[in-house]
Design a protein around this motif. Sequence first.
Motif, mmCIF file in Angstrom:
data_model
loop_
_atom_site.group_PDB
_atom_site.id
_atom_site.type_symbol
_atom_site.label_atom_id
_atom_site.label_comp_id
_atom_site.label_asym_id
_atom_site.label_seq_id
_atom_site.Cartn_x
_atom_site.Cartn_y
_atom_site.Cartn_z
ATOM 1 N N MET A 189 40.828 -11.000 27.336
ATOM 2 C CA MET A 189 40.939 -9.584 27.074
ATOM 3 C C MET A 189 40.089 -8.823 28.085
ATOM 4 O O MET A 189 38.954 -9.177 28.340
ATOM 5 C CB MET A 189 40.456 -9.302 25.644
ATOM 6 N N SER A 190 40.655 -7.769 28.656
ATOM 7 C CA SER A 190 39.930 -6.954 29.626
ATOM 8 C C SER A 190 38.823 -6.193 28.930
ATOM 9 O O SER A 190 38.928 -5.846 27.760
ATOM 10 C CB SER A 190 40.876 -5.967 30.305
ATOM 11 N N LYS A 191 37.759 -5.909 29.688
ATOM 12 C CA LYS A 191 36.662 -5.148 29.101
ATOM 13 C C LYS A 191 35.974 -4.309 30.170
ATOM 14 O O LYS A 191 36.088 -4.555 31.367
ATOM 15 C CB LYS A 191 35.669 -6.059 28.388
ATOM 16 N N LEU A 192 35.273 -3.300 29.675
ATOM 17 C CA LEU A 192 34.470 -2.426 30.516
ATOM 18 C C LEU A 192 33.037 -2.555 30.038
ATOM 19 O O LEU A 192 32.745 -2.332 28.858
ATOM 20 C CB LEU A 192 34.941 -0.971 30.394
ATOM 21 N N VAL A 193 32.154 -2.934 30.955
ATOM 22 C CA VAL A 193 30.733 -3.050 30.637
ATOM 23 C C VAL A 193 30.048 -1.831 31.234
ATOM 24 O O VAL A 193 30.104 -1.602 32.446
ATOM 25 C CB VAL A 193 30.131 -4.352 31.214
ATOM 26 N N ILE A 194 29.433 -1.032 30.379
ATOM 27 C CA ILE A 194 28.758 0.195 30.812
ATOM 28 C C ILE A 194 27.261 -0.011 30.702
ATOM 29 O O ILE A 194 26.765 -0.586 29.733
ATOM 30 C CB ILE A 194 29.199 1.395 29.963
ATOM 31 N N PHE A 195 26.533 0.482 31.718
ATOM 32 C CA PHE A 195 25.073 0.374 31.750
ATOM 33 C C PHE A 195 24.483 1.753 31.452
ATOM 34 O O PHE A 195 24.454 2.620 32.316
ATOM 35 C CB PHE A 195 24.618 -0.140 33.117
ATOM 36 N N LEU A 196 24.032 1.942 30.210
ATOM 37 C CA LEU A 196 23.467 3.226 29.792
ATOM 38 C C LEU A 196 21.951 3.193 29.954
ATOM 39 O O LEU A 196 21.314 2.197 29.596
ATOM 40 C CB LEU A 196 23.833 3.521 28.342
ATOM 41 N N PRO A 197 21.350 4.270 30.476
ATOM 42 C CA PRO A 197 19.912 4.281 30.755
ATOM 43 C C PRO A 197 19.041 3.974 29.539
ATOM 44 O O PRO A 197 18.114 3.184 29.618
ATOM 45 C CB PRO A 197 19.650 5.700 31.259
ATOM 46 N N ASP A 198 19.312 4.569 28.392
ATOM 47 C CA ASP A 198 18.452 4.402 27.224
ATOM 48 C C ASP A 198 18.866 3.227 26.337
ATOM 49 O O ASP A 198 18.058 2.711 25.570
ATOM 50 C CB ASP A 198 18.455 5.685 26.376
ATOM 51 N N VAL A 199 20.142 2.816 26.428
ATOM 52 C CA VAL A 199 20.675 1.800 25.532
ATOM 53 C C VAL A 199 20.757 0.437 26.199
ATOM 54 O O VAL A 199 20.527 -0.581 25.569
ATOM 55 C CB VAL A 199 22.078 2.229 25.024
ATOM 56 N N GLY A 200 21.118 0.430 27.456
ATOM 57 C CA GLY A 200 21.324 -0.823 28.176
ATOM 58 C C GLY A 200 22.796 -1.096 28.360
ATOM 59 O O GLY A 200 23.595 -0.187 28.516
ATOM 60 N N GLU A 201 23.178 -2.355 28.297
ATOM 61 C CA GLU A 201 24.555 -2.775 28.539
ATOM 62 C C GLU A 201 25.389 -2.623 27.266
ATOM 63 O O GLU A 201 25.023 -3.120 26.209
ATOM 64 C CB GLU A 201 24.544 -4.235 28.994
ATOM 65 N N VAL A 202 26.530 -1.910 27.373
ATOM 66 C CA VAL A 202 27.447 -1.737 26.250
ATOM 67 C C VAL A 202 28.815 -2.236 26.696
ATOM 68 O O VAL A 202 29.322 -1.822 27.737
ATOM 69 C CB VAL A 202 27.542 -0.258 25.810
ATOM 70 N N VAL A 203 29.427 -3.141 25.904
ATOM 71 C CA VAL A 203 30.714 -3.734 26.249
ATOM 72 C C VAL A 203 31.809 -3.099 25.398
ATOM 73 O O VAL A 203 31.691 -3.013 24.180
ATOM 74 C CB VAL A 203 30.693 -5.263 26.027
ATOM 75 N N HIS A 204 32.875 -2.640 26.072
ATOM 76 C CA HIS A 204 34.044 -2.069 25.392
ATOM 77 C C HIS A 204 35.254 -2.913 25.753
ATOM 78 O O HIS A 204 35.570 -3.077 26.938
ATOM 79 C CB HIS A 204 34.286 -0.621 25.837
ATOM 80 N N GLU A 205 35.945 -3.437 24.745
ATOM 81 C CA GLU A 205 37.160 -4.201 24.992
ATOM 82 C C GLU A 205 38.315 -3.233 25.193
ATOM 83 O O GLU A 205 38.481 -2.287 24.426
ATOM 84 C CB GLU A 205 37.436 -5.143 23.825
ATOM 85 N N ASP A 263 41.085 -9.915 32.189
ATOM 86 C CA ASP A 263 41.274 -11.238 31.584
ATOM 87 C C ASP A 263 40.986 -12.348 32.581
ATOM 88 O O ASP A 263 40.314 -13.308 32.286
ATOM 89 C CB ASP A 263 42.714 -11.399 31.087
ATOM 90 N N VAL A 264 41.529 -12.195 33.782
ATOM 91 C CA VAL A 264 41.376 -13.218 34.819
ATOM 92 C C VAL A 264 40.139 -12.884 35.627
ATOM 93 O O VAL A 264 40.041 -11.828 36.228
ATOM 94 C CB VAL A 264 42.612 -13.256 35.736
ATOM 95 N N LYS A 265 39.195 -13.786 35.620
ATOM 96 C CA LYS A 265 37.954 -13.546 36.364
ATOM 97 C C LYS A 265 38.199 -13.718 37.854
ATOM 98 O O LYS A 265 38.884 -14.620 38.293
ATOM 99 C CB LYS A 265 36.856 -14.521 35.920
ATOM 100 N N GLY A 266 37.618 -12.833 38.616
ATOM 101 C CA GLY A 266 37.684 -12.908 40.070
ATOM 102 C C GLY A 266 36.290 -12.708 40.608
ATOM 103 O O GLY A 266 35.343 -12.491 39.864
ATOM 104 N N PRO A 267 36.142 -12.766 41.931
ATOM 105 C CA PRO A 267 34.813 -12.566 42.498
ATOM 106 C C PRO A 267 34.338 -11.132 42.277
ATOM 107 O O PRO A 267 35.075 -10.191 42.517
ATOM 108 C CB PRO A 267 35.006 -12.864 43.987
ATOM 109 N N ALA A 268 33.152 -10.984 41.766
ATOM 110 C CA ALA A 268 32.584 -9.657 41.536
ATOM 111 C C ALA A 268 32.164 -9.038 42.863
ATOM 112 O O ALA A 268 31.673 -9.727 43.757
ATOM 113 C CB ALA A 268 31.388 -9.759 40.603
ATOM 114 N N GLN A 269 32.375 -7.765 42.973
ATOM 115 C CA GLN A 269 31.971 -7.057 44.186
ATOM 116 C C GLN A 269 30.540 -6.582 44.013
ATOM 117 O O GLN A 269 30.127 -6.242 42.909
ATOM 118 C CB GLN A 269 32.906 -5.875 44.430
#
Length: 169
Positions: free
Chosen positions: A1-17, A95-101
Amino acid sequence: MSKLVIFLPDVGEVVHELTEAKISVGRTDESAIPINDASVSTHHAEFVLSGGEYVLRDMGSTNGIRVNGKPVNEAKLCPGDRIRFGSVEGVYEPDVKGPAQPLPPREETLPVPAGQSQRPSDFGNSSPFARKASKIDTVKTAALVAGGVAIVAFLVTVFFALSIQMPSF
């Protein structure tokens, strides 16, 4: 499943599917992905599923979106793409992992209040009604002035006629 990982200053890492065909991102709680940050517009961007891949679209946000450090209005997302909504950063992981930029160097982005926005140079009147031309009709104006003078002269004549006293016998 695709996801978006957001880096919030006060909260940290938040993952949204990412599970829907259309996913909204913005500062409002009504957004599928709410980001409570002053640099994020109320309706900032949206993810749209197209051909099994997500496309990211700017929804007319004040501070825009960047993909891998480049400002874009619309971008087809690839594995590991770095996304910035205003000054909030995130990474797209399909879903398919590739090389991170690699993450582009962080640059300071200050929020711009909408009250300080500038009027576009091609801005026109958006009213559906045409503006009336403000030409002065000299003939009409002269006729009105002459009529006014005639009425005043008539009233002065009537006043003097009534103020004359009748001789008494």
